[in-house]
Design a protein around this motif. Structure first.
Motif, mmCIF file in Angstrom:
data_model
loop_
_atom_site.group_PDB
_atom_site.id
_atom_site.type_symbol
_atom_site.label_atom_id
_atom_site.label_comp_id
_atom_site.label_asym_id
_atom_site.label_seq_id
_atom_site.Cartn_x
_atom_site.Cartn_y
_atom_site.Cartn_z
ATOM 1 N N ASP A 246 -5.649 -58.751 -21.760
ATOM 2 C CA ASP A 246 -5.183 -59.668 -21.058
ATOM 3 C C ASP A 246 -6.179 -60.374 -19.931
ATOM 4 N N VAL A 247 -5.805 -61.439 -19.680
ATOM 5 C CA VAL A 247 -6.897 -62.259 -18.537
ATOM 6 C C VAL A 247 -6.285 -62.012 -17.319
ATOM 7 N N LEU A 248 -6.768 -61.356 -16.210
ATOM 8 C CA LEU A 248 -6.351 -61.031 -15.007
ATOM 9 C C LEU A 248 -6.937 -61.959 -13.991
ATOM 10 N N TYR A 249 -7.810 -62.642 -14.280
ATOM 11 C CA TYR A 249 -8.617 -63.275 -13.468
ATOM 12 C C TYR A 249 -9.637 -64.215 -13.949
ATOM 13 N N PRO A 250 -9.929 -65.432 -13.568
ATOM 14 C CA PRO A 250 -11.013 -66.022 -14.319
ATOM 15 C C PRO A 250 -12.643 -65.444 -13.846
ATOM 16 N N GLY A 251 -12.962 -64.522 -14.549
ATOM 17 C CA GLY A 251 -14.079 -63.698 -14.356
ATOM 18 C C GLY A 251 -15.255 -64.333 -14.651
ATOM 19 N N PHE A 252 -16.279 -63.445 -14.898
ATOM 20 C CA PHE A 252 -17.673 -63.915 -15.096
ATOM 21 C C PHE A 252 -18.408 -63.175 -16.317
ATOM 22 N N LYS A 253 -19.428 -63.577 -16.738
ATOM 23 C CA LYS A 253 -20.123 -62.760 -17.795
ATOM 24 C C LYS A 253 -21.059 -62.355 -17.198
ATOM 25 N N TYR A 254 -21.075 -61.064 -16.599
ATOM 26 C CA TYR A 254 -22.230 -60.510 -15.518
ATOM 27 C C TYR A 254 -22.514 -59.106 -16.407
ATOM 28 N N ASN A 255 -22.074 -58.617 -17.312
ATOM 29 C CA ASN A 255 -22.413 -57.387 -17.848
ATOM 30 C C ASN A 255 -23.651 -56.925 -18.292
ATOM 31 N N MET A 256 -24.113 -55.646 -18.071
ATOM 32 C CA MET A 256 -25.492 -55.237 -18.675
ATOM 33 C C MET A 256 -25.289 -55.087 -20.273
ATOM 34 N N THR A 257 -26.131 -55.049 -20.917
ATOM 35 C CA THR A 257 -26.260 -54.804 -22.162
ATOM 36 C C THR A 257 -26.682 -53.376 -22.521
ATOM 37 N N ASP A 258 -26.391 -52.703 -23.771
ATOM 38 C CA ASP A 258 -26.746 -51.517 -23.883
ATOM 39 C C ASP A 258 -28.355 -51.497 -24.146
ATOM 40 N N LEU A 259 -28.997 -52.563 -24.744
ATOM 41 C CA LEU A 259 -30.393 -52.471 -24.902
ATOM 42 C C LEU A 259 -31.159 -52.347 -23.176
ATOM 43 N N ASN A 260 -30.593 -53.015 -22.219
ATOM 44 C CA ASN A 260 -31.137 -52.987 -21.025
ATOM 45 C C ASN A 260 -30.925 -51.549 -20.511
ATOM 46 N N ALA A 261 -29.654 -51.014 -20.645
ATOM 47 C CA ALA A 261 -29.252 -49.696 -20.287
ATOM 48 C C ALA A 261 -30.201 -48.583 -20.678
ATOM 49 N N ALA A 262 -30.481 -48.673 -22.009
ATOM 50 C CA ALA A 262 -31.429 -47.703 -22.805
ATOM 51 C C ALA A 262 -32.537 -47.616 -21.970
ATOM 52 N N LEU A 263 -33.307 -48.668 -21.794
ATOM 53 C CA LEU A 263 -34.573 -48.713 -20.981
ATOM 54 C C LEU A 263 -34.174 -48.089 -19.554
ATOM 55 N N GLY A 264 -33.274 -48.657 -19.071
ATOM 56 C CA GLY A 264 -33.037 -48.097 -17.639
ATOM 57 C C GLY A 264 -32.881 -46.552 -17.608
ATOM 58 N N LEU A 265 -32.100 -46.025 -18.428
ATOM 59 C CA LEU A 265 -31.969 -44.585 -18.597
ATOM 60 C C LEU A 265 -33.257 -43.887 -18.557
ATOM 61 N N VAL A 266 -34.308 -44.181 -19.237
ATOM 62 C CA VAL A 266 -35.472 -43.861 -19.315
ATOM 63 C C VAL A 266 -36.190 -44.026 -18.244
ATOM 64 N N GLN A 267 -36.242 -45.275 -17.587
ATOM 65 C CA GLN A 267 -36.865 -45.527 -16.278
ATOM 66 C C GLN A 267 -36.362 -44.603 -14.915
ATOM 67 N N LEU A 268 -35.027 -44.426 -15.017
ATOM 68 C CA LEU A 268 -34.277 -43.608 -13.914
ATOM 69 C C LEU A 268 -34.949 -42.281 -14.002
ATOM 70 N N ARG A 269 -35.241 -41.828 -15.083
ATOM 71 C CA ARG A 269 -35.621 -40.546 -15.251
ATOM 72 C C ARG A 269 -36.871 -40.402 -15.003
ATOM 73 N N ARG A 270 -37.911 -41.350 -15.100
ATOM 74 C CA ARG A 270 -39.118 -41.405 -14.434
ATOM 75 C C ARG A 270 -39.242 -41.774 -13.034
ATOM 76 N N LEU A 271 -38.161 -42.414 -12.313
ATOM 77 C CA LEU A 271 -38.341 -42.926 -11.257
ATOM 78 C C LEU A 271 -38.948 -41.936 -10.092
#
Ligand SMILES: *Cc1c(COP(=O)(O)O)cnc(C)c1O
Length: 402
Positions: A246-271
């Motif tokens: 259901d559409v509850l609100y005229p929202g945005f296309k602002y999601n992250m992708t799993d490709l970026n998240a995979a990179l981010g998980l490694v970077q976060l471990r190294r932070l």
């Protein structure tokens, strides 16, 4: 133009004493990041999904926030936050003039009016005295920017926010990891927006994160992040058979992708190690530039842990015969990349012409704007690179002494 990889190769083979190439920034992407992205590509689930969820959980736990919502950028996170708290046409939102345009542009996108305030001369963060002066009956929110990674004076800003019932949304694009009075940035205000842009302390190419402790906001943020479709809309492509939404609100296309998240998980471990390396490099800068009278080094207040996203020095122009731009040009000729963070918003055509700002309304930011230079600071820099940058800075400013 040589590619970043070619330049990286070139300067990793450099030895002391010679002319070097020290670019302003090179991202620190290792084999583990590359493997994580390849594995995600092979998994068949490449946009928002399980890795984004895991990155959100790990990020929230790293900063100590109750919730984290991953986005496509910090700009998206800022807009999502302002929209999520209900900024309406006519609402005023106060932010620093010494920031990136996205901080103020997102206020406009949400329908609000950006009201710019000056900075304090020590840390170049939002000046609470000027903020208090700029509060009106229409002010709804404050957007402090943790400039260069040095947390803004949050106690003074919260005092103003409380007195006038203002929402506090932090632009923490520079501030990972940073702390204020022992508390991590990401847990301080109502909402905090981080950036994982290519040059930021944690990089996923493009990406952002919004953290909050407000449970009642989280569903709204998650829904509006993905078209305003009912919760967990991304699951409709999984095997769970939930095709109906259901559409509850005229929202945005602002999601992250799993490709970026995979990179981010490694970077976060190294932070933690990446942060330690930044601190070492900054320590070297302080040692090597401490006696160069023509420049002023960054100041750090006692109550903060600095994220050291940027190393911003200020030229003492009264001691020099040339302007900042000439010093930057000569550094470039010597192979050293630099930047200016930032030309204050009140000096840009759009903000100046739309609101009629004058430089003397922002005396400290206007003064800093002529003097600031961001020197190279990235984890792949060698100690010899720092020595070289400092030698060149010293040589150039000495040559132009009055
Ligand atoms: C980089 C930056 C942003 C924007 O971040 P994106 O992730 O590129 O959208 C916002 N504010 C400041 C202060 C920044 O430096």
């Amino acid at each position: 133009m040589s590619s970043v990889v070619e330049r990286q190769k070139r300067f990793s083979g450099q030895t002391a004493g010679q002319r070097r190439e020290v670019p302003f920034y090179v991202p620190d992407i290792g084999e583990a990041e590359i493997a994580a992205v390849v594995e995600t590509l092979r998994s068949g689930w490449i946009t928002i999904g399980p890795r984004t969820q895991e990155f959100e959980k790990c990020f929230a736990s790293f900063v100590g926030a109750s919730y984290a919502v991953a986005t496509s950028s910090c700009t998206a996170a800022l807009h999502l936050a302002l929209d999520g708290v209900g900024i309406q046409p006519g609402d005023e939102v106060i932010t620093s003039t010494l920031t990136f345009t996205a901080t103020a542009a997102t206020i406009l996108h949400a329908g609000g009016k950006p009201v710019l305030a000056d900075v304090t001369p020590d840390t170049l963060n939002l000046d609470p005295v000027d903020v208090a002066r700029k509060v009106s009956s229409r002010t709804r929110a404050l957007v402090p920017v943790h400039y260069a990674g040095h947390p803004a004076p949050m106690d003074e800003l919260f005092e103003i926010a409380q007195a006038h019932s203002l929402v506090v949304i932090e632009d923490a694009a520079h501030a990972l990891p940073a702390s204020y009075k022992g508390r991590r940035v990401g847990t301080l205000g109502d909402l905090t927006a981080f950036s994982f842009y290519a040059t930021k302390n944690l990089c996923t190419g493009e990406g952002g994160m919004l953290t909050t402790n407000h449970e009642e906001l989280v569903d709204t943020l998650r829904t509006r992040r993905l078209h305003g479709m009912s919760r967990d809309a991304w699951r409709r492509y999984s095997n769970e058979g939930q095709w109906r939404y259901d559409v509850l609100y005229p929202g945005f296309k602002y999601n992250m992708t799993d490709l970026n998240a995979a990179l981010g998980l490694v970077q976060l471990r190294r932070l933690p190690q990446l942060h330690e390396r930044r601190r070492e490099l900054v320590q070297r800068y302080f040692e090597l530039l401490g006696d160069v009278e023509e420049i002023q080094l960054p100041q750090v207040r006692r109550e903060v842990e600095h994220a050291w996203h940027l190393f911003v020095v200020r030229l003492r122009l009264e001691m020099l015969r040339v302007h900042r731009d000439r010093v930057m040009e000569e550094l470039r000729e010597a192979g050293v990349g630099t930047q200016v963070h930032f030309i204050p918003l009140h000096m840009h055509s759009y903000y100046r012409d739309t609101y009629g700002f004058r430089p003397d309304e922002f005396p400290f930011a206007s003064d800093a704007a002529e003097r600031i230079i961001s020197l190279p600071l990235f984890t792949r820099m060698s100690d010899e690179d720092v020595v070289y940058v400092c030698e060149q800075v010293r040589r150039i400013v000495r040559a132009h002494r009055r």
